[in-house]
Design a protein around this motif. Structure first.
Motif: not given
Length: 428
Positions: A201, A227-228, A403
């Motif tokens: 994440g 992600e991110k 996402w």
């Protein structure tokens, strides 16, 4: 007898499309239909979509008697008194010892934690709509046979403790994680040497050497999703680690800052065959797009699939930019993105070059403009020309839905006969 066998086989195939209630009603028609309705192949997987359970005891007894291995409760109809339903569910589900795969619909976090404690035989456990903000995995070691663990909250979720309990699951091959992992002993992941798929994440708080110390130990890794990757994320170190994983062939970078030097680091990842990139467009979007184009060009000999996620917000901003500089006279129509000049892959014909000079004469105030505007169809054409061996897709998506984007199994051309021995997911 041939006709009878053909009819029996046809009915059996037809019964596969019946819901549980319909299957039980069909069993009352005659003896042959009763035998058909009890066929093990029809009960190996039970899906409760658009169905409501009024007798959990009866359902549990039926599942155990039929040897059901997969129970799918996704999109199951739940009455208003959902708390009582889940209490009854938790009392009967441990009785179904044949159950190896369980997929839950929207449920409280207490249901997830209790299933982990009471159903140690599960090999696949999925709960993708948990009603909570935090989750405890202190009992996760109870699922020693677990091959696939998918946990996801409706509005995001964090762990109450660190990732240490995952060390008890020795056969993990698929892992997806939650928020604030940098504070949850993320280095534990390097001990999961059987990982084949890793999805993380929020990467912004990872340690500086995550790629070259932790990630590099996962020699069996085939798919990586990050992600991110924003702010102080160690993007370059991660890409360096990726370039050294020979078995890694698929990478997804979702909501990543494309910083100066990103293109050079990504160009070193010659092992990547399937690539998904969704850049963050907070500032310098033209520069980011230029580096994405430049990096995928360097991977043209290796890439088989490339997906570029473009946020709808960027398209709106670009439209305002076009209007501000009066670029509509240059026949720029449809959705477009800005790219810093010189544009990689740009092949301008003599006709286009002459048109460009004519436009510059009509609009002398734009001569010094350092940004080019590429309509998405033209961008697609440039990519297809440069990546002649690659399947290219440009996806327009709102930022809040980024996402959800991933490389679909159909696009990967998966071999459906290949069965993964172990899979584990813990999703955001």
């Amino acid at each position: 007898m041939n006709l009878f066998c053909a009819g029996y086989d046809s009915l059996l195939r037809t019964f596969q499309y019946l819901k549980v209630q319909e299957l039980l009603r069909a069993a009352r028609v005659c003896k042959m239909w009763r035998d058909l309705a009890a066929h093990p192949s029809l009960w190996k997987t039970v899906r409760m979509k658009n169905s409501q359970v009024t007798d959990w005891d009866g359902l549990a007894d039926t599942l155990q008697r039929r040897g059901t291995q997969h129970l799918d409760l996704r999109k199951m109809l739940i009455a208003c008194e959902s708390d009582n339903i889940w209490k009854k569910f938790l009392t009967v589900i441990p009785r179904v010892s044949s159950l190896l795969k369980l997929e839950l619909c929207r449920c409280p976090v207490s249901v997830v934690e209790e299933v982990i404690k009471t159903c140690p035989q599960l090999e696949v456990f999925s709960a993708m709509s948990i009603k909570c903000e935090s989750l405890t995995l202190e009992s996760i070691g109870n699922l020693r046979r677990c091959q696939e663990l998918r946990l996801k909250a409706i509005s995001g979720m964090s762990l109450q403790q660190d990732l240490t309990p995952l060390q008890d699951l020795k056969h993990l091959t698929h892992l997806t994680s939650v928020k604030e992992l940098g504070k949850k002993k993320i280095d534990v992941i390097q001990s999961l040497t059987n990982l084949e798929t890793l999805e993380l994440g929020e990467c912004s708080d990872f340690p500086d050497k995550f790629g070259t110390i932790v990630l590099i130990n996962l020699n069996k890794l085939e798919c990586l999703r990050l992600e991110k990757g924003q702010g102080s994320c160690c993007t370059f170190d991660i890409l360096e680690g990726v370039s050294k994983l020979q078995n890694l062939n698929q990478m997804e970078l979702v909501n990543f800052d494309v910083k100066n030097g990103f293109d050079k680091c990504l160009a070193n990842c010659k092992n990547i065959k399937r690539l998904l990139i969704i850049p963050t467009y907070i500032s310098q979007s033209a520069t980011s797009n230029n580096m994405v184009l430049g990096s995928v060009t360097e991977l043209s000999d290796n890439l088989t699939h490339f997906i570029w996620g473009v946020a709808l917000e960027l398209l709106r901003v670009t439209e305002l930019f076009i209007n501000q500089f009066n670029l509509m006279n240059k026949q720029i129509t449809g959705d477009s993105i800005p790219v810093l000049k010189p544009v990689p892959l740009r092949l301008i014909s003599d006709e286009n070059e002459n048109q460009k000079e004519a436009d510059d004469k009509q609009q002398p105030h734009q001569t010094g403009l350092q940004v080019d505007i590429l309509p998405l169809p033209q961008l697609q054409k440039l990519l297809l020309t440069a990546l002649c061996k690659t399947r290219v897709k440009i996806s327009k998506i709102p930022f809040h839905a980024t996402w959800r984007q991933s490389i679909k199994p159909s696009m990967k051309k998966l071999n459906l006969s290949k069965i993964l021995d172990c899979k584990v997911f813990i999703s955001l």
